[in-house]
Scaffold this motif. Structure first.
Motif, PDB file in Angstrom:
ATOM      1  N   VAL A 124      -9.669   4.216   2.488  1.00 46.21           N
ATOM      2  CA  VAL A 124      -9.908   2.779   2.555  1.00 46.21           C
ATOM      3  C   VAL A 124     -11.406   2.547   2.637  1.00 46.21           C
ATOM      4  CG1 VAL A 124      -9.537   0.651   3.875  1.00 46.21           C
ATOM      5  CG2 VAL A 124      -7.700   2.354   3.699  1.00 46.21           C
ATOM      6  N   TRP A 176      -7.464  -5.874  -0.287  1.00 48.63           N
ATOM      7  CA  TRP A 176      -7.063  -6.793   0.782  1.00 48.63           C
ATOM      8  C   TRP A 176      -8.285  -7.641   1.115  1.00 48.63           C
ATOM      9  CZ3 TRP A 176      -2.668  -6.666   4.356  1.00 48.63           C
ATOM     10  CH2 TRP A 176      -2.826  -7.455   5.507  1.00 48.63           C
ATOM     11  N   PRO A 234       0.837  -1.212   0.000  1.00 51.66           N
ATOM     12  CA  PRO A 234       0.000   0.000   0.000  1.00 51.66           C
ATOM     13  C   PRO A 234       0.865   1.254   0.000  1.00 51.66           C
ATOM     14  CG  PRO A 234       0.023  -1.029   2.182  1.00 51.66           C
ATOM     15  CD  PRO A 234       0.706  -1.983   1.253  1.00 51.66           C
ATOM     16  N   LEU A 245      -4.268   0.058   7.026  1.00 47.80           N
ATOM     17  CA  LEU A 245      -4.107   0.444   5.628  1.00 47.80           C
ATOM     18  C   LEU A 245      -4.266   1.950   5.470  1.00 47.80           C
ATOM     19  CD1 LEU A 245      -6.142  -2.417   3.908  1.00 47.80           C
ATOM     20  CD2 LEU A 245      -3.669  -2.079   3.760  1.00 47.80           C
ATOM     21  N   THR A 258     -10.943  -3.378  -9.376  1.00 49.23           N
ATOM     22  CA  THR A 258      -9.545  -2.956  -9.258  1.00 49.23           C
ATOM     23  C   THR A 258      -9.063  -2.381 -10.589  1.00 49.23           C
ATOM     24  OG1 THR A 258      -9.146  -4.702  -7.636  1.00 49.23           O
ATOM     25  CG2 THR A 258      -7.209  -3.727  -8.674  1.00 49.23           C
ATOM     26  N   ASP A 272      -7.422   1.023  -6.115  1.00 50.08           N
ATOM     27  CA  ASP A 272      -6.040   0.756  -6.513  1.00 50.08           C
ATOM     28  C   ASP A 272      -5.534  -0.593  -6.007  1.00 50.08           C
ATOM     29  OD1 ASP A 272      -5.395   3.390  -7.761  1.00 50.08           O
ATOM     30  OD2 ASP A 272      -5.844   4.109  -5.738  1.00 50.08           O
ATOM     31  N   GLY A 273      -6.218  -1.157  -5.052  1.00 46.22           N
ATOM     32  CA  GLY A 273      -5.781  -2.435  -4.511  1.00 46.22           C
ATOM     33  C   GLY A 273      -6.823  -3.024  -3.582  1.00 46.22           C
ATOM     34  N   GLN A 331      -3.425   6.105  -2.304  1.00 41.93           N
ATOM     35  CA  GLN A 331      -4.226   5.050  -2.926  1.00 41.93           C
ATOM     36  C   GLN A 331      -5.611   4.947  -2.291  1.00 41.93           C
ATOM     37  OE1 GLN A 331      -1.765   1.489  -2.474  1.00 41.93           O
ATOM     38  NE2 GLN A 331      -1.196   1.607  -4.633  1.00 41.93           N
ATOM     39  N   LEU A 347      -7.973   1.960  -1.344  1.00 40.52           N
ATOM     40  CA  LEU A 347      -7.906   0.517  -1.156  1.00 40.52           C
ATOM     41  C   LEU A 347      -9.233  -0.023  -0.649  1.00 40.52           C
ATOM     42  CD1 LEU A 347      -4.403   0.224   0.571  1.00 40.52           C
ATOM     43  CD2 LEU A 347      -4.944  -0.016  -1.865  1.00 40.52           C
TER      44      LEU A 347
END
Length: 279
Positions: free
Chosen positions: A86, A129, A56, A76, A151, A126-127, A60, A62
């Motif tokens: 997030v 988890w 991370p 995060l 994503t 962007d990502g 971003q 997330l």
């Protein structure tokens, strides 16, 4: 060994699969378990590997898919900073409420939702988890497909999940352990018991590139340590939550306690950290 040959009245899913449907007592037990697991050194070790894998970065956006009580989402958020955010999504409204009550002011947005049908635009984050969630869903590949959809190209998806087939004990009678596990499989452990080891294959099939897979073997050298993560050695789990014939639970837990007293108890469990990049 007390094995009366009765077939267990197993639930189709573990308590973690639908927390909102549990009784008040069981819901409280599960919520406490989520918190305790997050603090356990072995789970923290798994998460450290996952953080290094997801990478991370500041700014971003997330997604924490299946965010539980929100401790990972808040960690995060510290990594993405004030210019990032997030999105913490969990299936349980009770767990989401608990996460909101523990919010630390960081840039996390909590919501209740289905990780297999997020309702987000394509390439929105962007990502991703996703920790110890896929073992509980009805269709893991469909859920992974949804995580890939939201994503952006070049974004990272990090999946963390358990291989319950790797669970092994030492210090207790092997035959007794086998009988107990046969009864609690699909009840304390999900039917998708091998999810962790399948993650690499699933991400490759979903078209991700640069897929990495890291097995992390968690070691529990005492019953107290193991009980945080393994419900089948936790004496605080009420009798009615067990799917074992009368007497088997007490016999097993007595053996667990004896092994702990003698210093011979051991439990090991592998959790996989698998990640890839969307092309």
């Amino acid at each position: 060994m007390n094995n009366c040959g009765m077939e267990p009245a197993q639930k189709d899913r573990t308590p973690f699969s639908d927390i909102d449907a549990l009784s008040g007592q069981m819901s409280e037990i599960v919520l406490d378990a989520l918190t305790e697991m997050g603090r356990h050194p072995e789970i923290q070790r798994v998460r450290q590997v996952a953080f290094e894998t997801l990478r991370p970065a500041a700014g971003q956006r997330l997604l924490d898919a299946g965010s539980g009580s929100g401790e990972v989402a808040r960690m995060l958020a510290a990594r993405v900073g004030g210019t990032g955010e997030v999105l913490a999504v969990d299936h349980s409204s009770a767990v989401t409420a608990a996460a909101i009550s523990r919010h630390d002011g960081s840039n996390v947005r909590y919501s209740t939702g289905d990780v297999a049908a997020l309702g987000m635009p394509d390439e929105h984050v962007d990502g991703v988890w996703c920790e110890r969630v896929l073992q509980h869903v009805d269709d893991a590949d469909r859920t992974i497909g949804e995580l890939v959809r939201v994503t952006r190209s070049g974004g990272r998806i990090c999946l963390i999940d358990t291989d319950w087939g790797s669970l092994a004990f030492d210090g207790m009678p092997a035959g007794l352990g086998a009988v107990v596990m046969a009864h609690v499989s699909g009840h304390f452990t999900p039917k998708q018991h091998d999810m962790g080891r399948t993650l690499r294959r699933r991400l490759v099939a979903a078209g991700l590139r640069d897929v990495t897979a890291t097995p992390v073997t968690c070691l529990f050298a005492s019953p107290a340590s193991a009980a945080v993560v393994l419900p089948m050695v936790n004496p605080r789990v009420p009798v009615e939550a067990w799917a074992t014939p009368p007497g088997l639970r007490d016999e097993w837990l007595a053996c667990v306690d004896a092994a702990g007293q003698s210093g011979t108890f051991l439990a090991v469990l592998t959790i996989w950290v698998v990640a890839g990049t969307k092309g």
